[in-house]
Motif scaffolding. Structure first.
Motif, PDB file in Angstrom:
ATOM      1  N   VAL A 187      -1.731   9.422   2.284  1.00  0.00           N
ATOM      2  CA  VAL A 187      -1.500   9.078   3.687  1.00  0.00           C
ATOM      3  C   VAL A 187      -1.571  10.339   4.550  1.00  0.00           C
ATOM      4  CG1 VAL A 187       0.101   8.060   5.357  1.00  0.00           C
ATOM      5  CG2 VAL A 187      -0.032   7.129   3.041  1.00  0.00           C
ATOM      6  N   GLN A 188      -2.323  10.257   5.626  1.00  0.00           N
ATOM      7  CA  GLN A 188      -2.324  11.299   6.640  1.00  0.00           C
ATOM      8  C   GLN A 188      -1.536  10.806   7.849  1.00  0.00           C
ATOM      9  OE1 GLN A 188      -6.415  12.086   7.567  1.00  0.00           O
ATOM     10  NE2 GLN A 188      -6.751  13.389   5.768  1.00  0.00           N
ATOM     11  N   VAL A 189      -0.712  11.681   8.411  1.00  0.00           N
ATOM     12  CA  VAL A 189       0.044  11.369   9.623  1.00  0.00           C
ATOM     13  C   VAL A 189      -0.518  12.204  10.770  1.00  0.00           C
ATOM     14  CG1 VAL A 189       2.311  11.406  10.722  1.00  0.00           C
ATOM     15  CG2 VAL A 189       2.119  10.842   8.288  1.00  0.00           C
ATOM     16  N   HIS A 190      -0.815  11.541  11.893  1.00  0.00           N
ATOM     17  CA  HIS A 190      -1.369  12.214  13.073  1.00  0.00           C
ATOM     18  C   HIS A 190      -0.473  11.945  14.272  1.00  0.00           C
ATOM     19  CE1 HIS A 190      -5.343  13.083  11.175  1.00  0.00           C
ATOM     20  NE2 HIS A 190      -5.044  12.001  10.470  1.00  0.00           N
ATOM     21  N   GLN A 235      -5.206   6.083   5.789  1.00  0.00           N
ATOM     22  CA  GLN A 235      -4.917   5.752   4.389  1.00  0.00           C
ATOM     23  C   GLN A 235      -6.129   6.045   3.518  1.00  0.00           C
ATOM     24  OE1 GLN A 235      -1.832   4.046   3.750  1.00  0.00           O
ATOM     25  NE2 GLN A 235      -2.136   4.214   1.539  1.00  0.00           N
ATOM     26  N   ARG A 236      -5.889   6.653   2.327  1.00  0.00           N
ATOM     27  CA  ARG A 236      -6.968   6.857   1.368  1.00  0.00           C
ATOM     28  C   ARG A 236      -7.019   5.692   0.402  1.00  0.00           C
ATOM     29  NH1 ARG A 236      -7.207  12.539  -1.267  1.00  0.00           N
ATOM     30  NH2 ARG A 236      -5.081  11.978  -1.921  1.00  0.00           N
ATOM     31  N   HIS A 237      -8.209   5.111   0.243  1.00  0.00           N
ATOM     32  CA  HIS A 237      -8.409   3.996  -0.669  1.00  0.00           C
ATOM     33  C   HIS A 237      -8.692   4.505  -2.082  1.00  0.00           C
ATOM     34  CE1 HIS A 237      -8.537   0.838   2.450  1.00  0.00           C
ATOM     35  NE2 HIS A 237      -9.066   1.780   3.203  1.00  0.00           N
ATOM     36  N   SER A 238      -8.682   3.577  -3.027  1.00  0.00           N
ATOM     37  CA  SER A 238      -8.884   3.946  -4.430  1.00  0.00           C
ATOM     38  C   SER A 238     -10.267   4.556  -4.671  1.00  0.00           C
ATOM     39  CB  SER A 238      -8.697   2.721  -5.336  1.00  0.00           C
ATOM     40  OG  SER A 238      -9.582   1.671  -4.958  1.00  0.00           O
ATOM     41  N   ASP A 239     -11.248   4.244  -3.799  1.00  0.00           N
ATOM     42  CA  ASP A 239     -12.589   4.814  -3.946  1.00  0.00           C
ATOM     43  C   ASP A 239     -12.739   6.149  -3.227  1.00  0.00           C
ATOM     44  OD1 ASP A 239     -12.628   4.054  -1.303  1.00  0.00           O
ATOM     45  OD2 ASP A 239     -14.244   2.595  -1.504  1.00  0.00           O
ATOM     46  N   GLY A 240     -11.640   6.670  -2.686  1.00  0.00           N
ATOM     47  CA  GLY A 240     -11.665   7.976  -2.036  1.00  0.00           C
ATOM     48  C   GLY A 240     -11.882   7.937  -0.531  1.00  0.00           C
ATOM     49  N   ARG A 241     -12.220   6.770   0.033  1.00  0.00           N
ATOM     50  CA  ARG A 241     -12.440   6.660   1.476  1.00  0.00           C
ATOM     51  C   ARG A 241     -11.119   6.793   2.241  1.00  0.00           C
ATOM     52  NH1 ARG A 241     -13.213   2.055   3.339  1.00  0.00           N
ATOM     53  NH2 ARG A 241     -12.606   0.890   1.467  1.00  0.00           N
ATOM     54  N   TRP A 242     -11.202   7.454   3.393  1.00  0.00           N
ATOM     55  CA  TRP A 242     -10.065   7.506   4.304  1.00  0.00           C
ATOM     56  C   TRP A 242     -10.326   6.524   5.447  1.00  0.00           C
ATOM     57  CZ3 TRP A 242      -5.604  10.194   3.502  1.00  0.00           C
ATOM     58  CH2 TRP A 242      -5.630  11.187   2.512  1.00  0.00           C
ATOM     59  N   GLU A 243      -9.327   5.726   5.789  1.00  0.00           N
ATOM     60  CA  GLU A 243      -9.490   4.715   6.834  1.00  0.00           C
ATOM     61  C   GLU A 243      -8.254   4.681   7.715  1.00  0.00           C
ATOM     62  OE1 GLU A 243     -10.945   0.067   7.143  1.00  0.00           O
ATOM     63  OE2 GLU A 243      -9.782   0.687   5.391  1.00  0.00           O
ATOM     64  N   THR A 245       0.810  -1.218   0.000  1.00  0.00           N
ATOM     65  CA  THR A 245       0.000   0.000   0.000  1.00  0.00           C
ATOM     66  C   THR A 245       0.846   1.272   0.000  1.00  0.00           C
ATOM     67  OG1 THR A 245      -0.183  -0.151   2.408  1.00  0.00           O
ATOM     68  CG2 THR A 245      -1.981  -1.092   1.113  1.00  0.00           C
ATOM     69  N   TRP A 246       2.081   1.189   0.494  1.00  0.00           N
ATOM     70  CA  TRP A 246       2.986   2.343   0.453  1.00  0.00           C
ATOM     71  C   TRP A 246       4.056   2.093  -0.604  1.00  0.00           C
ATOM     72  CZ3 TRP A 246       4.697   4.826   5.723  1.00  0.00           C
ATOM     73  CH2 TRP A 246       3.552   5.277   6.414  1.00  0.00           C
ATOM     74  N   VAL A 301      -5.762  -1.982 -13.106  1.00  0.00           N
ATOM     75  CA  VAL A 301      -5.081  -1.117 -14.071  1.00  0.00           C
ATOM     76  C   VAL A 301      -5.933   0.127 -14.269  1.00  0.00           C
ATOM     77  CG1 VAL A 301      -4.101  -0.934 -16.388  1.00  0.00           C
ATOM     78  CG2 VAL A 301      -4.133  -3.154 -15.228  1.00  0.00           C
ATOM     79  N   ASP A 302      -5.350   1.309 -14.049  1.00  0.00           N
ATOM     80  CA  ASP A 302      -6.083   2.579 -14.192  1.00  0.00           C
ATOM     81  C   ASP A 302      -7.384   2.574 -13.393  1.00  0.00           C
ATOM     82  OD1 ASP A 302      -4.124   3.580 -15.894  1.00  0.00           O
ATOM     83  OD2 ASP A 302      -5.112   2.781 -17.685  1.00  0.00           O
ATOM     84  N   GLY A 303      -7.330   1.982 -12.201  1.00  0.00           N
ATOM     85  CA  GLY A 303      -8.494   1.967 -11.330  1.00  0.00           C
ATOM     86  C   GLY A 303      -9.541   0.918 -11.664  1.00  0.00           C
TER      87      GLY A 303
END
Length: 261
Positions: free
Chosen positions: A141-144, A154-162, A126-127, A218-220
């Motif tokens: 990636v967001q760092v807190h 982490q942001r997924h390919s569908d735009g979700r942050w988890e 994933t990284w 490939v390309d989402g």
């Protein structure tokens, strides 16, 4: 450890200095060539966290591994090349504060001449790039950081942050992860016991095998198909660079016993 052999395997050059640019180049090269995989667990081959054994498996036996192996060897490589590296015990921490077991994942803090970076080549691909150890959004990636606790989202390919992994800045040794590795290797409730998988991100796509299903993004756009045990073994060798030891008849009965996801 044979540094030159590992650099040759991943197609990277020895850096002139331990810079963040050099770290990023090494991180990309490693992520694109050394797959995340857990086939030894399903074949009954013991997992070793001794550095010499990991190096032999990943460099000479044409295999991948899971986080302790992948990040453990990457840490050793970086140290040989002049980077400062600290191993952290990472664990799940949800938004309600529920905390998972310590040592569930291995994450690296890498000191470069131009600042500290987080590295992780052992999280299912994933990284691809290292991430600055600095609170904020860095690509996907967001760092807190709060008090003594760090965590990433982490942001997924569908735009979700988890939420992803959390950790505290306590330095660890690779041997400290042996107990949790033993759990993942042997316990019926382990994620790895329930899934045989191989994952490899590539510059233009991401490929994976999960319990006999081959997927390609490939390309989402994702495509997938079930494969036979013989084709699974062929795909492992040809697409992932994973060569399993032994004749097929001695291997696949174990793998067939793992139910599809």
């Amino acid at each position: 450890m044979d540094v030159d052999a590992l650099l040759t395997k991943i197609g990277a050059e020895r850096p002139a200095a331990p810079t963040s640019a050099a770290l990023a180049a090494l991180h990309r090269a490693y992520a694109w060539t050394v797959p995340s995989e857990d086939y030894d667990i399903h074949l009954g081959v013991p997992i070793s966290l001794r550095l010499d054994d990991i190096a032999d498996k990943l460099i000479h036996r044409q295999r991948g591994g899971y986080c302790y192996e992948l990040n453990g060897l990457f840490a050793a490589l970086l140290r040989e090349l002049g980077f400062g590296v600290t191993l952290f015990s990472a664990f799940f921490l949800d938004e309600h504060g529920t905390r998972g077991p310590d040592f569930d994942h291995l994450r690296l803090l890498v000191e470069t001449v131009d600042g500290p970076w987080l590295a992780d080549v052992g999280n299912g691909g994933t990284w691809i790039e290292p991430v600055p150890q600095q609170p904020g959004t860095h690509g996907d990636v967001q760092v807190h950081h709060e008090d003594d606790l760090w965590w990433t989202v982490q942001r997924h390919s569908d735009g979700r942050w988890e939420r992803s992994w959390a950790w505290q800045a306590t330095p660890r040794e690779l041997a400290d992860f042996a107990g949790r590795s033993d759990y993942h290797e042997h316990d019926p409730d382990s994620y790895f016991r329930a899934r045989r998988f191989a994952v490899l991100p590539l510059p233009d796509r991401r490929i994976s095998l999960l319990n006999g299903v081959f997927s390609e993004i490939v390309d989402g756009v994702r495509s997938e198909r079930a494969v036979s045990p013989d084709e699974e073994r062929t795909l492992l060798a040809e697409r992932f660079g994973i060569v399993l030891d032994g004749p097929p008849g001695a291997l696949w009965p174990h793998l067939d016993a793992v139910a599809p996801a």
